[in-house]
Every structure is written in C-alpha cells, then in structure tokens.
Write a protein that holds these residues in place. Sequence first.
Motif, PDB file in Angstrom:
ATOM      1  N   ALA A  65       1.075  -1.261   0.454  1.00  0.00           N
ATOM      2  CA  ALA A  65       0.004  -0.136  -0.105  1.00  0.00           C
ATOM      3  C   ALA A  65       0.941   1.206   0.012  1.00  0.00           C
ATOM      4  CB  ALA A  65      -0.556  -0.009   1.252  1.00  0.00           C
ATOM      5  N   TYR A  66       1.971   0.970   0.509  1.00  0.00           N
ATOM      6  CA  TYR A  66       2.913   2.464   0.952  1.00  0.00           C
ATOM      7  C   TYR A  66       3.416   2.499  -0.834  1.00  0.00           C
ATOM      8  CZ  TYR A  66       6.860   5.436   2.013  1.00  0.00           C
ATOM      9  OH  TYR A  66       8.180   6.202   1.882  1.00  0.00           O
ATOM     10  N   THR A  67       3.582   1.354  -1.027  1.00  0.00           N
ATOM     11  CA  THR A  67       5.174   2.082  -2.503  1.00  0.00           C
ATOM     12  C   THR A  67       3.579   2.382  -3.327  1.00  0.00           C
ATOM     13  OG1 THR A  67       6.191  -0.512  -1.799  1.00  0.00           O
ATOM     14  CG2 THR A  67       5.548   0.301  -4.645  1.00  0.00           C
ATOM     15  N   GLY A  68       2.249   1.959  -3.234  1.00  0.00           N
ATOM     16  CA  GLY A  68       1.071   2.354  -4.457  1.00  0.00           C
ATOM     17  C   GLY A  68       1.142   3.800  -4.281  1.00  0.00           C
ATOM     18  N   ILE A  69       1.466   3.994  -2.725  1.00  0.00           N
ATOM     19  CA  ILE A  69       0.727   5.710  -2.843  1.00  0.00           C
ATOM     20  C   ILE A  69       1.847   6.466  -2.690  1.00  0.00           C
ATOM     21  CG2 ILE A  69       0.562   7.527  -0.725  1.00  0.00           C
ATOM     22  CD1 ILE A  69      -1.503   5.168   0.827  1.00  0.00           C
ATOM     23  N   SER A  70       3.036   5.763  -2.905  1.00  0.00           N
ATOM     24  CA  SER A  70       4.297   7.305  -3.159  1.00  0.00           C
ATOM     25  C   SER A  70       4.647   6.588  -5.186  1.00  0.00           C
ATOM     26  CB  SER A  70       5.662   5.351  -2.879  1.00  0.00           C
ATOM     27  OG  SER A  70       6.656   6.268  -2.855  1.00  0.00           O
ATOM     28  N   SER A  71       3.843   5.526  -5.370  1.00  0.00           N
ATOM     29  CA  SER A  71       4.196   6.065  -6.989  1.00  0.00           C
ATOM     30  C   SER A  71       2.836   6.071  -7.385  1.00  0.00           C
ATOM     31  CB  SER A  71       4.037   4.248  -7.536  1.00  0.00           C
ATOM     32  OG  SER A  71       4.313   3.509  -7.588  1.00  0.00           O
ATOM     33  N   ALA A  72       1.869   6.727  -6.284  1.00  0.00           N
ATOM     34  CA  ALA A  72       0.600   7.428  -6.629  1.00  0.00           C
ATOM     35  C   ALA A  72       1.155   9.207  -6.776  1.00  0.00           C
ATOM     36  CB  ALA A  72      -0.559   7.435  -6.258  1.00  0.00           C
ATOM     37  N   ILE A  73       1.990   9.682  -5.898  1.00  0.00           N
ATOM     38  CA  ILE A  73       2.259  10.640  -5.395  1.00  0.00           C
ATOM     39  C   ILE A  73       3.342  11.505  -6.217  1.00  0.00           C
ATOM     40  CG2 ILE A  73       3.966  12.336  -4.184  1.00  0.00           C
ATOM     41  CD1 ILE A  73       3.017  10.461  -1.662  1.00  0.00           C
ATOM     42  N   GLN A  78      -2.180   5.933 -15.679  1.00  0.00           N
ATOM     43  CA  GLN A  78      -1.259   4.976 -14.389  1.00  0.00           C
ATOM     44  C   GLN A  78      -1.660   5.228 -13.023  1.00  0.00           C
ATOM     45  OE1 GLN A  78       0.895   3.727 -14.868  1.00  0.00           O
ATOM     46  NE2 GLN A  78       2.088   3.065 -13.070  1.00  0.00           N
ATOM     47  N   LEU A  79      -2.171   5.924 -12.473  1.00  0.00           N
ATOM     48  CA  LEU A  79      -3.041   6.061 -11.388  1.00  0.00           C
ATOM     49  C   LEU A  79      -4.188   5.164 -11.111  1.00  0.00           C
ATOM     50  CD1 LEU A  79      -3.070  10.429 -10.757  1.00  0.00           C
ATOM     51  CD2 LEU A  79      -2.177   8.086  -9.790  1.00  0.00           C
ATOM     52  N   THR A  80      -5.220   5.041 -11.809  1.00  0.00           N
ATOM     53  CA  THR A  80      -5.925   3.443 -11.624  1.00  0.00           C
ATOM     54  C   THR A  80      -5.170   2.389 -11.713  1.00  0.00           C
ATOM     55  OG1 THR A  80      -7.368   5.045 -13.338  1.00  0.00           O
ATOM     56  CG2 THR A  80      -7.673   2.499 -13.260  1.00  0.00           C
ATOM     57  N   SER A  81      -4.600   2.521 -12.643  1.00  0.00           N
ATOM     58  CA  SER A  81      -3.277   0.734 -12.208  1.00  0.00           C
ATOM     59  C   SER A  81      -2.578   0.988 -11.389  1.00  0.00           C
ATOM     60  CB  SER A  81      -2.311   0.638 -13.835  1.00  0.00           C
ATOM     61  OG  SER A  81      -1.570  -0.071 -13.811  1.00  0.00           O
ATOM     62  N   ILE A  82      -2.046   2.106 -11.050  1.00  0.00           N
ATOM     63  CA  ILE A  82      -1.400   1.737  -9.435  1.00  0.00           C
ATOM     64  C   ILE A  82      -2.311   1.551  -8.622  1.00  0.00           C
ATOM     65  CG2 ILE A  82      -0.719   2.948  -7.626  1.00  0.00           C
ATOM     66  CD1 ILE A  82       1.224   4.668 -10.067  1.00  0.00           C
ATOM     67  N   GLY A  83      -3.913   1.640  -8.198  1.00  0.00           N
ATOM     68  CA  GLY A  83      -4.741   1.354  -7.213  1.00  0.00           C
ATOM     69  C   GLY A  83      -5.193   0.080  -8.153  1.00  0.00           C
ATOM     70  N   ASN A  84      -5.432  -0.100  -8.620  1.00  0.00           N
ATOM     71  CA  ASN A  84      -5.950  -1.983  -9.321  1.00  0.00           C
ATOM     72  C   ASN A  84      -4.717  -2.950  -8.594  1.00  0.00           C
ATOM     73  OD1 ASN A  84      -8.172  -0.938  -9.553  1.00  0.00           O
ATOM     74  ND2 ASN A  84      -7.927  -1.090 -11.950  1.00  0.00           N
ATOM     75  N   THR A  85      -3.930  -2.596  -9.082  1.00  0.00           N
ATOM     76  CA  THR A  85      -2.707  -3.562  -9.417  1.00  0.00           C
ATOM     77  C   THR A  85      -1.636  -3.653  -7.832  1.00  0.00           C
ATOM     78  OG1 THR A  85      -0.826  -1.998 -10.045  1.00  0.00           O
ATOM     79  CG2 THR A  85      -2.223  -3.867 -11.529  1.00  0.00           C
ATOM     80  N   THR A 134       0.365  12.367   3.716  1.00  0.00           N
ATOM     81  CA  THR A 134       0.098  12.131   5.249  1.00  0.00           C
ATOM     82  C   THR A 134      -0.474  11.066   5.668  1.00  0.00           C
ATOM     83  OG1 THR A 134      -0.893  14.119   5.143  1.00  0.00           O
ATOM     84  CG2 THR A 134      -1.443  12.834   6.840  1.00  0.00           C
ATOM     85  N   SER A 135      -0.985  10.679   4.574  1.00  0.00           N
ATOM     86  CA  SER A 135      -1.091   9.442   3.835  1.00  0.00           C
ATOM     87  C   SER A 135       0.123   7.790   4.356  1.00  0.00           C
ATOM     88  CB  SER A 135      -2.151   7.978   3.235  1.00  0.00           C
ATOM     89  OG  SER A 135      -3.669   9.068   3.083  1.00  0.00           O
ATOM     90  N   ALA A 136       0.941   8.398   3.521  1.00  0.00           N
ATOM     91  CA  ALA A 136       2.271   7.977   3.191  1.00  0.00           C
ATOM     92  C   ALA A 136       3.219   8.112   4.382  1.00  0.00           C
ATOM     93  CB  ALA A 136       3.080   8.619   2.334  1.00  0.00           C
ATOM     94  N   ALA A 137       2.585   8.900   5.084  1.00  0.00           N
ATOM     95  CA  ALA A 137       3.560   9.165   6.583  1.00  0.00           C
ATOM     96  C   ALA A 137       2.966   8.391   7.321  1.00  0.00           C
ATOM     97  CB  ALA A 137       3.498  10.412   7.093  1.00  0.00           C
ATOM     98  N   SER A 138       1.770   7.979   6.946  1.00  0.00           N
ATOM     99  CA  SER A 138       0.908   6.719   8.382  1.00  0.00           C
ATOM    100  C   SER A 138       1.329   6.122   8.169  1.00  0.00           C
ATOM    101  CB  SER A 138      -0.586   7.367   8.175  1.00  0.00           C
ATOM    102  OG  SER A 138      -1.642   6.239   9.310  1.00  0.00           O
TER     103      SER A 138
END
Length: 308
Positions: A77-85, A118-125, A233-237
Amino acid sequence: MASILTNGSAMTALQNLTATIRKLDETQTRISTGLRVGRAEDNAAYWSIATTMRSDNGALSTVKDALGLGSATIDVAYTGISSAIDAVKEIKNKLVAARQPGVDRVKIQSEVTELQRQLTSIGNTSVFSGENWISVDSSEPGYSNTKTIVASFSRSNEGISIGTITVSVEDIKLYDAADQSGILDELDTTINGGEDYSVATLDITQLSNSESDIADLEQMIAWVDLAITKMTTSAASLGAVKQRVSLQQDFVSSLMAAITRGVGALVDADMNEESTKLQALQVQQQLGIQSLSIANQNSQNILALFKG
C-alpha cells in the motif's frame, strides 16, 4: 544362617542391580532425548509449565507470520501511494504548464490522461494476498474501513489476549468505487459553472484563456496539490505503522527466544552431568552383576559340605 531356600545376599545384590539398571535407563533416556523432564512423571509441575509455554510459543510463531503478512500488505500500500504521489506531481506540473496562455491544452490533456490511467493501474495492482487498501469498494458486503494485524499473544490469570495493530483505510484510500470518497476520485464541487471533477477525471481540453476558465484551472491545480498533501500524510501514516510492525516483529522474535531459554532451563538435561552419571552407572552395573554372581555361589558352597 546359611540356607538353600533364602539367599539374602543374592536378593540384596539383585535389588541393587535393579535400581542401578533403572537409573541407567533414566540417564540413557535423558541423553537420547536431551530432556531432564520429558514426561509428566519426571516432574509434573515443570512438565506442565513447559508444555503450556511451548504451546504459547507456537502461537507466537503464528503471530510472527501474521506480522510478516501485515508488513508486506502495508509495504504494498505504501509503495502504491508513493508511486501515485509521483504521478500526481506530474499532473500538477502539466496543469501549471497549461496555465500559460497559448499552449496546446489538448496535447497536455493527452499526457494528463495517460497519468490518470497510470494512477488507476497503481490503485488496481496494489494488492497483496487479496488485500487492496488503496482502491476499495465500500459497498461490498463485509467491507470494513479498518484493517487489523495480529500483533501479540499473551496469557494471564484473566485468560488469553490477542493484541492487534489497526490501520484506517478511510485515511489512506485513493479510490472508492462506491461513493468516490478516495483521495483521487473525490469530487471538487467548487468549479465555476462546470461539471464536478476529481484528480482522476479532470479534463482541461475545453478551457480557454478567459478569466473564469483560468480561475477554474488554478482551482484544479489547488485541488491536485491538496491531493498530494493528503497522500503524503497517508504515506507518512503507513510508514509509522510499518515501523511499529517491524518493532513488534523484533519483539516477538526476542520473546520467543526468551521463552525457549526459560523452558530449556526447566526441562533440558545437563549433558556433561548426564554423561558422567552414565559412566558411573555402567561401572555400578558391572559391579552389581559380579556381586550377584558371587552371592549365587553361596548355594554351591553349601552343597560342598555334603560331599564326602
């Protein structure tokens, strides 16, 4: 008194030999198993404690596995959010570039659209072991907006307790198919007279250089920037939770080792002591056999008295 019916010396020698053989068997068992207390009859109290603590250690091993699974899920999840950022930062850059009069906003939107895909792909994978914490559907049966990770197992006079670490999905989700309440699909309803949009759906192809359209574009930039702030903030959490899980993994490993040492102190055999006992008992066994043999010769001595 010499008797042919009762050989007291032989009986005593046999009793001593039997006791020696019994002790020898116990020592050999301890050497072969490595345990001083291997059965309840050896020491009921120690055996009971050791059995209970071994069972608890098995539960802690399962807790350790659960922490590993939870840590991996958090990491995904952290990796996904980091890539989304990173992707949303690029969208922000494109929108800032589109603010400049005279640029081709259609071409810029084509780049933004690819970033949105790309964001959609990150969320789905961003899935681990069937768990996806950043792209959810809160309308699904059994959905929970909090996730728990088994973190500890303990036994007290009140009974058994299992501790958990809780992660709020509401604070980290990027997409929610049910009500568009994720960070990236949440709608901005402040646009001037246009359709509501989200980071995942914004479109600048219809914007002109009019004052109202420029204001809308600047609002889009602000909305995207707000999404970056929320994701940060989410990634930090998640990073803080992952650190706690890592610390708990280390603690559980140390606790398991301490319990193993404690059980060993109660039931493990001292091999140096047992090997010394074995040699002494083997000598006693040989002497006991010789003593019994000598005692059995007393009857033969009585027979000699009747020979002429």
